[in-house]
Design a protein around this motif. Sequence first.
Motif, PDB file in Angstrom:
ATOM      1  N   VAL A   6       0.865  -1.184   0.000  1.00 36.64           N
ATOM      2  CA  VAL A   6       0.000   0.000   0.000  1.00 36.64           C
ATOM      3  C   VAL A   6       0.902   1.235   0.000  1.00 36.64           C
ATOM      4  O   VAL A   6       1.644   1.472   0.964  1.00 36.64           O
ATOM      5  N   THR A   7       0.851   1.996  -1.080  1.00 42.62           N
ATOM      6  CA  THR A   7       1.671   3.219  -1.181  1.00 42.62           C
ATOM      7  C   THR A   7       0.868   4.414  -0.647  1.00 42.62           C
ATOM      8  O   THR A   7      -0.360   4.365  -0.580  1.00 42.62           O
ATOM      9  N   GLY A   8       1.567   5.480  -0.297  1.00 47.11           N
ATOM     10  CA  GLY A   8       0.871   6.663   0.240  1.00 47.11           C
ATOM     11  C   GLY A   8       0.086   6.314   1.486  1.00 47.11           C
ATOM     12  O   GLY A   8      -1.008   6.839   1.721  1.00 47.11           O
ATOM     13  N   ALA A   9       0.669   5.418   2.308  1.00 44.61           N
ATOM     14  CA  ALA A   9      -0.095   4.784   3.405  1.00 44.61           C
ATOM     15  C   ALA A   9      -0.459   5.730   4.541  1.00 44.61           C
ATOM     16  O   ALA A   9      -1.291   5.378   5.372  1.00 44.61           O
ATOM     17  N   ASN A  10       0.150   6.910   4.588  1.00 45.62           N
ATOM     18  CA  ASN A  10      -0.217   7.834   5.666  1.00 45.62           C
ATOM     19  C   ASN A  10      -1.209   8.909   5.245  1.00 45.62           C
ATOM     20  O   ASN A  10      -1.496   9.825   6.001  1.00 45.62           O
ATOM     21  N   GLY A  11      -1.752   8.801   4.042  1.00 50.50           N
ATOM     22  CA  GLY A  11      -2.825   9.699   3.610  1.00 50.50           C
ATOM     23  C   GLY A  11      -4.142   9.244   4.235  1.00 50.50           C
ATOM     24  O   GLY A  11      -4.184   8.221   4.934  1.00 50.50           O
ATOM     25  N   GLN A  12      -5.245   9.987   3.961  1.00 51.46           N
ATOM     26  CA  GLN A  12      -6.504   9.614   4.638  1.00 51.46           C
ATOM     27  C   GLN A  12      -7.015   8.238   4.211  1.00 51.46           C
ATOM     28  O   GLN A  12      -7.494   7.465   5.041  1.00 51.46           O
ATOM     29  N   LEU A  13      -6.885   7.902   2.931  1.00 57.79           N
ATOM     30  CA  LEU A  13      -7.325   6.569   2.501  1.00 57.79           C
ATOM     31  C   LEU A  13      -6.366   5.496   3.016  1.00 57.79           C
ATOM     32  O   LEU A  13      -6.793   4.455   3.522  1.00 57.79           O
ATOM     33  N   GLY A  14      -5.065   5.757   2.879  1.00 59.93           N
ATOM     34  CA  GLY A  14      -4.057   4.797   3.348  1.00 59.93           C
ATOM     35  C   GLY A  14      -4.272   4.456   4.814  1.00 59.93           C
ATOM     36  O   GLY A  14      -4.230   3.285   5.211  1.00 59.93           O
ATOM     37  N   LYS A  15      -4.525   5.491   5.618  1.00 65.06           N
ATOM     38  CA  LYS A  15      -4.713   5.253   7.058  1.00 65.06           C
ATOM     39  C   LYS A  15      -6.001   4.468   7.323  1.00 65.06           C
ATOM     40  O   LYS A  15      -6.063   3.654   8.248  1.00 65.06           O
ATOM     41  N   SER A  16      -7.031   4.718   6.521  1.00 67.53           N
ATOM     42  CA  SER A  16      -8.284   3.963   6.699  1.00 67.53           C
ATOM     43  C   SER A  16      -8.065   2.494   6.349  1.00 67.53           C
ATOM     44  O   SER A  16      -8.617   1.604   7.009  1.00 67.53           O
ATOM     45  N   ILE A  17      -7.255   2.248   5.310  1.00 63.29           N
ATOM     46  CA  ILE A  17      -6.951   0.840   4.965  1.00 63.29           C
ATOM     47  C   ILE A  17      -6.140   0.211   6.103  1.00 63.29           C
ATOM     48  O   ILE A  17      -6.369  -0.939   6.485  1.00 63.29           O
ATOM     49  N   GLN A  18      -5.222   0.995   6.668  1.00 63.66           N
ATOM     50  CA  GLN A  18      -4.446   0.467   7.815  1.00 63.66           C
ATOM     51  C   GLN A  18      -5.396   0.083   8.948  1.00 63.66           C
ATOM     52  O   GLN A  18      -5.241  -0.955   9.584  1.00 63.66           O
ATOM     53  N   GLU A  19      -6.401   0.942   9.165  1.00 65.46           N
ATOM     54  CA  GLU A  19      -7.343   0.685  10.272  1.00 65.46           C
ATOM     55  C   GLU A  19      -8.107  -0.624  10.057  1.00 65.46           C
ATOM     56  O   GLU A  19      -8.220  -1.434  10.970  1.00 65.46           O
ATOM     57  N   ILE A  20      -8.610  -0.838   8.827  1.00 68.02           N
ATOM     58  CA  ILE A  20      -9.407  -2.069   8.627  1.00 68.02           C
ATOM     59  C   ILE A  20      -8.521  -3.305   8.430  1.00 68.02           C
ATOM     60  O   ILE A  20      -9.008  -4.428   8.522  1.00 68.02           O
ATOM     61  N   SER A  21      -7.226  -3.082   8.158  1.00 67.75           N
ATOM     62  CA  SER A  21      -6.343  -4.225   7.866  1.00 67.75           C
ATOM     63  C   SER A  21      -6.288  -5.206   9.036  1.00 67.75           C
ATOM     64  O   SER A  21      -6.047  -6.397   8.842  1.00 67.75           O
ATOM     65  N   ARG A  22      -6.541  -4.691  10.248  1.00 68.51           N
ATOM     66  CA  ARG A  22      -6.521  -5.569  11.445  1.00 68.51           C
ATOM     67  C   ARG A  22      -7.575  -6.674  11.354  1.00 68.51           C
ATOM     68  O   ARG A  22      -7.442  -7.724  11.969  1.00 68.51           O
ATOM     69  N   ASN A  23      -8.626  -6.414  10.558  1.00 71.23           N
ATOM     70  CA  ASN A  23      -9.681  -7.430  10.431  1.00 71.23           C
ATOM     71  C   ASN A  23      -9.349  -8.495   9.390  1.00 71.23           C
ATOM     72  O   ASN A  23     -10.169  -9.364   9.123  1.00 71.23           O
ATOM     73  N   TYR A  24      -8.183  -8.390   8.764  1.00 73.34           N
ATOM     74  CA  TYR A  24      -7.824  -9.342   7.716  1.00 73.34           C
ATOM     75  C   TYR A  24      -6.479 -10.005   8.037  1.00 73.34           C
ATOM     76  O   TYR A  24      -5.472  -9.734   7.380  1.00 73.34           O
ATOM     77  N   PRO A  25      -6.463 -10.884   9.056  1.00 71.79           N
ATOM     78  CA  PRO A  25      -5.184 -11.501   9.441  1.00 71.79           C
ATOM     79  C   PRO A  25      -4.582 -12.377   8.343  1.00 71.79           C
ATOM     80  O   PRO A  25      -3.392 -12.691   8.382  1.00 71.79           O
ATOM     81  N   ASN A  26      -5.414 -12.749   7.356  1.00 71.42           N
ATOM     82  CA  ASN A  26      -4.880 -13.598   6.283  1.00 71.42           C
ATOM     83  C   ASN A  26      -4.298 -12.808   5.114  1.00 71.42           C
ATOM     84  O   ASN A  26      -3.939 -13.385   4.092  1.00 71.42           O
ATOM     85  N   ILE A  27      -4.252 -11.497   5.271  1.00 71.77           N
ATOM     86  CA  ILE A  27      -3.591 -10.685   4.237  1.00 71.77           C
ATOM     87  C   ILE A  27      -2.347 -10.074   4.863  1.00 71.77           C
ATOM     88  O   ILE A  27      -2.392  -9.543   5.972  1.00 71.77           O
TER      89      ILE A  27
END
Length: 259
Positions: A6-27
């Motif tokens: 995930v590039t640009g990971a500290n932007g608003q979308l990047g951070k939102s993906i970081q937030e939900i990533s915890r729900n996907y332990p298989n990724i």
Amino acid sequence: MKRILVTGANGQLGKSIQEISRNYPNINFDFKSSKELDITNLIDLKILFHTNTYDYCINCAAYTNVKQAEKTPEIAYKVNTEGVKNLAESCQKNHTILVHLSTDYVFDGEKEEPYTVNDVPNPINAYGKSKWEGEKYIQKILKEYFIIRTSWLYSKKFGKNFYKTILEKAQKGEILKVTNEQIGCPTNTLNLSLFIIEKIVLNKNSIYGTFHFTDKLPMTWYEFAKLILEENNMEKSIKIIKSKDISLNLKRPKNSVIQ
Ligand SMILES: NC(=O)C1=CN([C@@H]2O[C@H](COP(=O)(O)OP(=O)(O)OC[C@H]3O[C@@H](n4cnc5c(N)ncnc54)[C@H](OP(=O)(O)O)[C@@H]3O)[C@@H](O)[C@H]2O)C=CC1
Ligand SMILES: Cc1cn([C@H]2C[C@H](O)[C@@H](COP(=O)(O)OP(=O)(O)O[C@H]3O[C@@H](C)C(=O)[C@@H](O)[C@H]3O)O2)c(=O)[nH]c1=O
């Protein structure tokens, strides 16, 4: 296990993906901020892709300052066009599927109905032009890509966006002046993040190409500002203004509704 850059990971979308990533332990996510990975730097990209294997790259990196892009279009072009071309080439060489974010601002806004993926872009400002040029490189270089156009993105938590700006102004007791000259669909970054993971990355049947994703509720910026105040139980009047009163030399599409 799928591995995703995930590039640009500290932007608003990047951070939102970081937030939900915890729900996907298989990724297995590899989040890179602009400091950790500059997409305009070909050498860094080569090293990263040489030492890693990614199934997907979600490109959240972009130059999104629409006002400033008008004054220094070369910076917007460098990131949104050249940077995207670099990423597309890296993905092509390394068999990585590119998931790229684009914008309603690729359209000129003159259409009476919502824009569909069959409409031909015709951007009217530097940011929109740089994003459309980026899209064209992806289409030229890659077969395995998803271009997801979205609009009026906001996160209640992360980054700088209209939602947070209006709320901050209201909380400080500033007079609110908002235009009603554009119509579009505000889109929450969490909904977009879920769409990207659930419907693009984890969906075995998805077909490559260009898609539109929004929260599907068209409104003007003025109406959006009213909703933001309502949602936060704030009673405050908003003065309707002309677009030119807020940014004199910047054109924004009148109709930004994409479906
Ligand atoms: N915001 C919106 O309303 C909309 C956005 N989009 C698109 O969605 C995507 C995500 O937008 P959003 O999260 O709002 O944008 P943000 O501006 O919040 O985030 C963009 C991120 O990209 C980073 N970045 C900038 N230049 C580079 C570079 N050369 N290399 C790597 N990273 C870089 C920025 O880092 P830094 O801050 O350090 O520069 C920032 O963290 C973008 O493609 C945007 O065009 C589409 C429609 C609406
Ligand atoms: C903060 C503010 C904005 N506005 C107007 C300016 C503009 O027309 C609109 C929204 O303001 P913004 O600064 O968010 O505008 P802008 O940066 O043009 O928003 C765009 O950003 C890029 C990245 C996109 O891809 C687009 O989808 C869109 O979200 O509201 C007001 O009228 N009053 C205000 O107080």
